[in-house]
Design an enzyme around this catalytic site. Structure first.
Site, PDB file in Angstrom:
ATOM      1  N   THR A 144       0.862  -1.197   0.000  1.00  0.00           N
ATOM      2  CA  THR A 144       0.000   0.000   0.000  1.00  0.00           C
ATOM      3  C   THR A 144       0.895   1.242   0.000  1.00  0.00           C
ATOM      4  O   THR A 144       1.337   1.681  -1.043  1.00  0.00           O
ATOM      5  CB  THR A 144      -0.994   0.016   1.182  1.00  0.00           C
ATOM      6  N   LYS A 170       4.171  -6.945   3.641  1.00  0.00           N
ATOM      7  CA  LYS A 170       3.857  -5.558   3.321  1.00  0.00           C
ATOM      8  C   LYS A 170       3.598  -4.845   4.637  1.00  0.00           C
ATOM      9  O   LYS A 170       3.212  -5.456   5.634  1.00  0.00           O
ATOM     10  CB  LYS A 170       2.648  -5.431   2.392  1.00  0.00           C
ATOM     11  N   THR A 181      -0.656  -3.152  10.785  1.00  0.00           N
ATOM     12  CA  THR A 181      -1.194  -3.323   9.430  1.00  0.00           C
ATOM     13  C   THR A 181      -0.120  -3.881   8.600  1.00  0.00           C
ATOM     14  O   THR A 181       0.580  -3.182   7.885  1.00  0.00           O
ATOM     15  CB  THR A 181      -1.613  -2.057   8.709  1.00  0.00           C
ATOM     16  N   GLU A 264       6.599   4.598   7.111  1.00  0.00           N
ATOM     17  CA  GLU A 264       6.093   5.805   6.446  1.00  0.00           C
ATOM     18  C   GLU A 264       6.918   7.012   6.858  1.00  0.00           C
ATOM     19  O   GLU A 264       6.964   7.377   8.044  1.00  0.00           O
ATOM     20  CB  GLU A 264       4.619   6.014   6.786  1.00  0.00           C
ATOM     21  N   ASN A 387       0.031  10.519   6.290  1.00  0.00           N
ATOM     22  CA  ASN A 387      -1.159  10.083   7.007  1.00  0.00           C
ATOM     23  C   ASN A 387      -2.236  11.134   7.140  1.00  0.00           C
ATOM     24  O   ASN A 387      -3.367  10.830   7.508  1.00  0.00           O
ATOM     25  CB  ASN A 387      -0.776   9.522   8.373  1.00  0.00           C
TER      26      ASN A 387
END
Lengths: 392, 392
Positions: A144, A170, A181, A264, A387
């Site tokens: 993602t 992932k 996640t 991220e 985010n």
């Protein structure tokens, strides 16, 4: 990468995510395989997880395939379970296996219904494309916000021959110990029974995917599957089991660290090594508290050897320790000795913290034997940018 | 602001912080006063806290003064306790009171020795400047990364006359429920005993300073003091006690919300209202999990009505609830009904989330009566900028 024997993979763009990038992967074992799973600790569990858990219970830990999609979590929607079951049924029919032998995983936005027709319509093409070489394409299709695919592999030479382990993962945000996640699918051609697989997977996850943190959030969709199909024809002897477990941990740890490295907005990887705690569990809890502290993570971003924030974060962990017995080393330089400042060159440590990888050693003096390693990343402005706009 | 009767305040720059901005405050009651304290839950407690706790035990809850400094936390240094005691001793001598009647508070960098001479040398000037009007100057002297001073006050008319409550607070980062890097000093001229003060303060803190989160970190120096000197000559009757408690909560809540509003890098205040939980405690735990989620806080920054992240954060709280019974309202608009998407205008909610203040209602259907309010702020790139450079 050459995957273990007897597995085939394929990926395609099924129109689930908006951008035209593969979003659906099919992973198949040529023969019935032993399977084990670890699911999120979140109370809110997405439909693919609850459905797959019930399949695994029905099949007593036997599986033939994994269907995984990115772009939609199939979570918190009225029709989630129906969509998950329809997906498994369609894949089972296309592959000529049983519905309960198909495991599911999804990642992406929560609360938006997943249109099962996109998956069902794409299945014939996926089945036709299945090949051992499809491994890397499958690893890309599950991403993602990740910037790079994550794969790892290992081989173990045993008396009966060689067994292979390969995995993909992932995950870049919403990453937290106790499952995040993240999806990871691990495959081996070793001959192992379902009852043997479960504790092996639990032990490996505990020391890999449960020891990483990007942002301290734990998702509704976290899933790790381990599939062992025996295609190597090699059944590890009892005395060889530890070596197989070690190789599995190695693959899982590589994937877990790859997730943090790709966190991220992250520019830096931090390995936290705690030693001298009363138990390994206490050490992991201390490390987790340090890894989750936004103040530690922003200090790393700013290359600030701010050991006070580390001591403070450890003090919030709930683990009892004597602050006056703590030594802290940043990249091999002692910055805190017995809980107070050591004599060190701030400039030297600052320079070392500007590197891509740093190591923080948190050592408690005394007789404690508990130790743990934990991985986290820096918290940067880019994390916020990602985010504040990406819809999970 | 007019502080309660019988209190005097002064502030000065003592050279503790680098910038020439007041960093030392003295707060004095003209007569011996009842005092209560709540200190950080962090295992690592700064010297001013442990020394003040022992003074309060020795004095059985009687105090005359607070000495508070910004710029140095007096924490994790070899000489912390000695410095704290020397400070109290010097202030006691200058004021003609007992050492154990002087309470201490510090905020700022951890691990750097605090030079007590800076405080001792500044005391004569501070004592000479003491005045009721010094309240606001004292409130400014305790700030660190705060952008505005935080004060609040209330009056309660009782049968015997009027009593006043006034408070100040500092705090902008490292703010977490269960006490954070925050200081707050509350003063009242009501006539209350030490034994009465303690539960009053604990109850007010539980529903104010323990219900806020900026970044989920809890500091080594968090301190709240409540001082009641009886200078109004009014002793609340038993039946009037609840009104005094309510006024104290109101002052504490205003200060707590002011801290969140001034959260490091924050542009928006979010009030989280949980209802329908099995108990108030469960409601507060759910609200805290939502308030601490970086993904919820970045969604707020991006004005993204992302209710999936809220449900997911609640699912990580450890509180048992049925996700299929959850309704979520963003600023009065139902976005999630029974755990799945409601029919709403995303643009309308997005626009409302661009305002400075938002309210999130998390309601569980059923018979639960537990409710809680909690305050948090958005997580912005500015937070990272501040914390990647500021040394706490």
């Amino acid at each position: 990468m050459t995957p273990p024997l007897g597995f085939r993979f394929a990926a395609t763009y099924a129109g689930i995510r908006k951008t035209a990038q593969d979003d659906l992967a099919l992973m198949v074992s040529e023969r019935p395989a032993a399977a084990a799973a670890v699911f999120t600790s979140n109370l809110v569990k997405a439909a693919p997880l609850t459905v797959s858990a019930s399949y695994l219970a029905q099949s007593k830990g036997v599986a033939r395939a994994i269907v995984a999609n990115a772009g939609n979590a199939n979570c918190a929607t009225p029709n989630g379970v129906r969509v998950a079951r329809a997906t498994a049924r369609a894949a089972a029919a296309a592959l000529g296996v049983r519905e309960r032998e198909v495991l599911l995983a999804s990642t992406g936005v929560i609360g938006v219904p997943l249109d099962e027709r996109r998956i069902v319509d794409a299945l014939p093409k996926l089945v036709a494309a299945l090949a051992p070489e499809g491994f890397d394409a499958a690893a890309r299709a599950i991403l993602t916000t990740d910037t790079i695919p994550k794969t790892a592999s290992a081989e173990v030479r045993l008396q009966g021959g060689t067994v292979r382990i390969a995995g993909m993962a992932k995950g870049a945000g919403m990453i937290h110990p106790l499952m995040a996640t993240m999806l990871s699918f691990l495959f081996t051609d070793a001959d192992l029974r379902p009852a043997e697989l479960k504790p092996m997977l639990a032990a490996a996850v505990e020391r890999s995917f449960n020891r990483i943190s990007v942002d301290g959030d734990t998702s509704t969709n976290d899933t790790v599957y381990l599939i062992a199909n025996g295609a190597s024809g090699v059944r590890p002897l009892s005395k060889e089991r530890a070596r197989v477990e070690e190789a599995l941990l190695q693959v899982a740890e590589q994937l877990a660290v790859a997730i943090v490295r790709d966190g991220e907005g992250a520019r830096k990887l931090l390995t936290i090594a705690v030693e001298g705690a009363s138990s390994d569990r206490a050490a992991a809890t201390l490390a987790r508290a340090i890894a989750n502290s936004p103040l530690v993570k922003t200090a790393l971003a700013g290359a600030d050897p701010n050991w006070g924030r580390i001591l403070s974060a450890a003090g919030n962990s709930g683990v009892a320790f004597d602050p006056a017995k703590v030594d802290l080393d940043w990249n091999g330089v002692r910055v805190c000795r017995r809980g107070t400042a050591a004599d060190f060159s701030e400039d030297e440590v600052k320079r070392s913290l500007e590197e891509r990888e740093s190591v923080l050693r948190f050592a408690i003096r005394g007789k404690g034997k508990g130790r743990a390693r934990f991985w986290t990343c820096d918290l940067t402005e880019e994390y916020i940018r990602i985010n504040a706009s990406y819809r999970t």
